[in-house]
Motif scaffolding. Structure first.
Motif, mmCIF file in Angstrom:
data_model
loop_
_atom_site.group_PDB
_atom_site.id
_atom_site.type_symbol
_atom_site.label_atom_id
_atom_site.label_comp_id
_atom_site.label_asym_id
_atom_site.label_seq_id
_atom_site.Cartn_x
_atom_site.Cartn_y
_atom_site.Cartn_z
ATOM 1 N N GLY A 120 4.333 -22.497 -60.499
ATOM 2 C CA GLY A 120 4.604 -23.462 -61.055
ATOM 3 C C GLY A 120 3.605 -23.659 -62.518
ATOM 4 O O GLY A 120 3.301 -24.922 -62.823
ATOM 5 N N ARG A 121 3.111 -22.592 -62.916
ATOM 6 C CA ARG A 121 2.272 -22.464 -64.292
ATOM 7 C C ARG A 121 3.139 -22.412 -65.333
ATOM 8 O O ARG A 121 4.417 -21.842 -65.346
ATOM 9 N N ILE A 122 2.456 -22.604 -66.302
ATOM 10 C CA ILE A 122 3.051 -22.488 -67.906
ATOM 11 C C ILE A 122 2.487 -21.121 -68.238
ATOM 12 O O ILE A 122 1.324 -21.233 -68.871
ATOM 13 N N PRO A 123 3.388 -20.005 -68.715
ATOM 14 C CA PRO A 123 2.918 -18.997 -69.253
ATOM 15 C C PRO A 123 2.723 -19.040 -70.594
ATOM 16 O O PRO A 123 3.904 -19.482 -71.505
ATOM 17 N N VAL A 124 1.674 -18.678 -71.308
ATOM 18 C CA VAL A 124 1.261 -18.633 -72.807
ATOM 19 C C VAL A 124 1.240 -17.280 -73.401
ATOM 20 O O VAL A 124 0.269 -16.548 -72.971
ATOM 21 N N VAL A 125 2.166 -16.770 -73.820
ATOM 22 C CA VAL A 125 2.371 -15.156 -74.259
ATOM 23 C C VAL A 125 1.776 -15.146 -75.522
ATOM 24 O O VAL A 125 2.538 -15.638 -76.596
ATOM 25 N N VAL A 126 0.820 -14.410 -75.729
ATOM 26 C CA VAL A 126 0.302 -14.127 -77.205
ATOM 27 C C VAL A 126 -0.088 -12.572 -77.235
ATOM 28 O O VAL A 126 -0.118 -11.871 -76.176
ATOM 29 N N ASN A 148 -1.397 -16.083 -87.778
ATOM 30 C CA ASN A 148 -2.024 -17.145 -88.305
ATOM 31 C C ASN A 148 -3.193 -17.884 -87.462
ATOM 32 O O ASN A 148 -2.936 -18.261 -86.259
ATOM 33 N N GLN A 149 -4.283 -18.046 -87.860
ATOM 34 C CA GLN A 149 -5.478 -18.638 -87.258
ATOM 35 C C GLN A 149 -5.308 -20.182 -86.734
ATOM 36 O O GLN A 149 -6.016 -20.572 -85.958
ATOM 37 N N VAL A 150 -4.381 -20.676 -87.566
ATOM 38 C CA VAL A 150 -3.983 -22.136 -87.076
ATOM 39 C C VAL A 150 -3.421 -22.080 -85.794
ATOM 40 O O VAL A 150 -3.904 -22.772 -84.804
ATOM 41 N N THR A 151 -2.507 -21.253 -85.391
ATOM 42 C CA THR A 151 -2.036 -20.995 -84.343
ATOM 43 C C THR A 151 -2.854 -20.541 -83.213
ATOM 44 O O THR A 151 -2.817 -21.029 -82.189
ATOM 45 N N ALA A 152 -4.051 -19.747 -83.633
ATOM 46 C CA ALA A 152 -4.956 -19.396 -82.706
ATOM 47 C C ALA A 152 -5.788 -20.375 -81.974
ATOM 48 O O ALA A 152 -6.112 -20.490 -80.782
ATOM 49 N N SER A 211 6.084 -20.174 -81.488
ATOM 50 C CA SER A 211 5.317 -20.244 -82.858
ATOM 51 C C SER A 211 5.361 -19.335 -83.678
ATOM 52 O O SER A 211 4.948 -18.015 -82.995
ATOM 53 N N GLY A 212 5.940 -19.110 -84.775
ATOM 54 C CA GLY A 212 6.134 -18.074 -85.670
ATOM 55 C C GLY A 212 7.566 -18.067 -85.979
ATOM 56 O O GLY A 212 8.597 -17.935 -85.278
ATOM 57 N N GLY A 213 7.770 -18.126 -87.721
ATOM 58 C CA GLY A 213 9.270 -18.033 -87.975
ATOM 59 C C GLY A 213 10.064 -16.798 -87.489
ATOM 60 O O GLY A 213 11.208 -16.873 -87.154
ATOM 61 N N GLY A 214 9.436 -15.618 -87.832
ATOM 62 C CA GLY A 214 10.159 -14.488 -87.594
ATOM 63 C C GLY A 214 10.277 -14.261 -86.098
ATOM 64 O O GLY A 214 11.453 -13.594 -85.540
ATOM 65 N N THR A 215 9.252 -14.545 -85.122
ATOM 66 C CA THR A 215 9.475 -14.716 -83.670
ATOM 67 C C THR A 215 10.687 -15.505 -83.565
ATOM 68 O O THR A 215 11.456 -15.073 -82.594
ATOM 69 N N ALA A 216 10.659 -16.657 -83.713
ATOM 70 C CA ALA A 216 11.894 -17.683 -83.521
ATOM 71 C C ALA A 216 13.049 -17.101 -83.879
ATOM 72 O O ALA A 216 14.031 -17.188 -83.153
ATOM 73 N N ILE A 219 5.475 -18.915 -76.568
ATOM 74 C CA ILE A 219 5.360 -17.384 -76.986
ATOM 75 C C ILE A 219 4.869 -17.641 -78.403
ATOM 76 O O ILE A 219 5.401 -18.431 -79.388
ATOM 77 N N ALA A 220 3.610 -17.050 -78.834
ATOM 78 C CA ALA A 220 3.074 -17.144 -80.119
ATOM 79 C C ALA A 220 3.183 -15.751 -80.755
ATOM 80 O O ALA A 220 2.724 -14.863 -80.322
#
Length: 415
Positions: free
Chosen positions: A297-303, A248-252, A353-358, A243-244
């Motif tokens: 069996g996949r890895i979801p990447v949520v953004v 931040n464009q670094v994470t993008a 990824s992301g302090g507030g999100t964590a 989960i992102a």
């Protein structure tokens, strides 16, 4: 519990298979020199032995594996796993025979599939899944009985995907019938992690003594087959999700790079729906996609879509206004998505990824502490969640601006 032994034909395989048991809390040690077993066995739940036999002649490989299996059996090990190469390199049939002879077994169940790394088996054919742009293409390697050089003295049969997906009862019946008919090695199809789990559950219910053999894909589900971890516990801890919540464009850049990793699936939250007040509807849509991804069996990447959009100065100003207005709603949504996923599907690893999100996700999951384990990469720690219904869930946290372009991909490789 009964002590468990893995025999692999090279060091990488011994490590890869052994770590599948370590992640469930079993003390696991890899032995590099097969002649030094006794000094490494005391007090260890699982031992993974490198016989270094992949490139040896068939006769020497048989002898070495047979001797190691015999020695381990005398040392009190009761459950055995033969780790093989997922592309079926090496002396597969000879090493299976060596272990079967040492353990007085007349059946080996062979499952080479490793879906997480693009190795699948269908209709008895090993295939390597190759990524081409936005699509994937399975490239046939060959028919398993032909690749492993089966012979009349060691007959090999194949159980297809239809039987695997009919459930453990059907699989047990097929395995038992083939063994009764004189088959000594049974290769079983598997395309997804769910298929591997079905096979493990069937092995748990199999009354015929057998040798389990396969890649590290099947090894990851063997705690079910060996009844050292129950099915419900493994179901609660299956899967990885990313989960992102940062912009931040670094994470993008890291997300874009990570999507080349096998079996990742990008799931995009539509910001327009949130701005229009359709939060519940958007959550339901995203949860449907996550459920389908994990089940396969996949890895979801949520953004959120705004993370991946290119933007100029005007776009950045407009985005800043929207973030100030709707930021809390977005992080609350991400927290609910994490909670609902954990409750409905279970997770082993959650990468944030992301302090507030964590912070918001931990609050929503009622996590009271994080038991830190190690640093995966500089500034990217991993630890176990403490408290709530997700006690023991592995959490990886990363600041939005931390890391290099390939950092998130490396995190998945290190989990």
């Amino acid at each position: 519990m009964e002590r468990l032994a893995i025999i692999a034909d090279n060091l990488i395989g011994a490590n890869d298979a052994g770590v599948q048991f370590r992640k469930f809390g079993f003390s696991t040690q890899v032995v590099l020199n097969h002649l030094e077993l006794i000094s490494h066995c005391a007090g260890v739940d699982v031992i993974s032995v490198n016989t270094n036999s992949r490139t040896l002649s068939a006769e020497v490989a048989y002898d070495r594996v047979n001797q190691v299996a015999t020695a381990l059996h005398k040392l009190g090990f009761k459950q055995f796993y033969k780790k093989i190469d997922s592309t079926l390199r090496g002396n597969i049939i000879e090493e299976l025979q060596g272990m079967m002879d040492a353990l007085a077994l007349t059946l080996a169940v062979l499952v080479p599939s490793y879906p997480a790394h693009g190795r699948i088996v269908e209709n008895g054919y090993l295939q390597l899944v190759q990524e081409w742009g936005d699509s994937s293409v399975p490239v046939p390697v060959g028919y398993i009985p032909s690749i492993i050089r089966c012979s009349p003295s060691i007959p090999v049969a194949v159980i297809g995907l239809d039987d695997v997906r009919q459930g453990e009862k059907r699989l047990v019946q097929k395995i038992t019938a083939l063994h009764t008919a004189g088959i000594r090695v049974i290769a079983i199809d598997a395309v997804t992690e769910v298929d591997l789990r079905n096979i493990a559950v069937a092995l748990c219910r199999l009354s015929v003594p057998y040798l389990a053999a396969g890649s590290s894909g099947l090894a990851g589900s063997m705690p079910i087959a060996w009844k050292v971890v129950n099915q419900e516990t493994m179901s609660m801890r299956q899967g990885t999700m990313v989960i992102a919540g940062t912009l931040n464009q670094v994470t993008a850049e890291q997300i874009t790079s990570m999507l080349d990793y096998p079996n990742t699936e990008l799931i995009i939250i539509q910001s327009a729906a949130i701005y229009d007040g359709q939060v519940a509807e958007e959550q339901a849509r995203v949860m449907t996609s996550i459920g389908s991804s994990l089940h396969s069996g996949r890895i979801p990447v949520v953004v959120i879509d705004t993370l991946l959009e290119s933007r100029n100065n005007t776009d950045a100003l407009s985005l800043s206004v929207q973030v100030q207005k709707h930021g809390n709603t977005v992080t609350a949504l991400l927290g609910q998505i994490a909670k609902e996923t954990a409750e409905q599907h279970g997770l082993c690893n959650l990468v944030i990824s992301g302090g507030g999100t964590a912070t918001r996700i931990c609050q929503t999951l009622d996590i009271t502490a994080i038991d830190l384990e190690r640093e995966l990469l500089a500034g990217i720690p991993i630890g176990k969640a403490v408290g709530g219904n997700c006690d023991g869930l592995h959490l990886v946290t990363k600041a939005g601006g931390f890391g290099k372009k390939n950092s998130l991909r490396k995190v998945l490789e290190l989990l």
